[in-house]
Design an enzyme around this catalytic site. Structure first.
Site: not given
Ligand code: RB5
Length: 143
Positions: A67-68, A65, A70, A132-133, A8, A98
């Protein structure tokens, strides 16, 4: 490998770096967007990448994104997708050994470009251990 990559707006600049790296490593890149820093909805890009992996039009996926978080939540809603949010190399390696992660999620606002490049290199190069994994992964479909 064929690697589908999406982001995004929050991951747009890191996506450019990751796309260049993955191509430089000799993989075929399928960049599904976004195409600039304008605000978009990350589940739509998670959907595109996951669908390519599920349909075997891509071997792996990478989603970025802010934070990664979402992207990893959205990706893991898709059957047979095992998305791992990794901010350093150890979890990148373990997510392959794993968990046989088929989608890597990164957070541009969390992980700097140098570390992100190490994460991507490790994640693409590390094989699944199986054994096992494999049994544990198969249990996901019973949940
Ligand atoms: C966008 O502002 C932000 O919410 C998106 O990139 C992401 O971090 C969501 O988890």
């Amino acid at each position: 490998m064929r690697v589908a990559i999406g982001s995004d707006h929050g991951g747009f600049f890191l996506k450019k770096i990751v796309v260049a790296l993955v191509a430089e490593l000799g993989h075929e890149v399928d960049d599904v967007g976004c195409v600039n820093g304008e605000s978009v909805d990350y589940p739509q890009f998670a959907e595109q990448v996951c669908e390519k992996v599920r349909s075997q039009n891509a071997d792996r996926g990478i989603l970025i994104c802010g934070t990664g978080i979402g992207m990893s939540m959205a990706a893991n809603k898709h059957a047979s997708i095992r998305a791992a949010l990794c901010s350093e190399q150890y979890t990148a390696r373990m997510s392959r050994e794993h968990n046989d992660a088929n989608v890597l999620c990164l957070g541009e606002r969390v992980t700097g470009p140098g570390v992100a490049e190490d994460v991507v290199r490790t994640w693409l190069a590390t094989p699944f251990e199986g054994g096992r994994h494999q049994r544990r992964i198969e249990l996901f479909s019973t949940l």
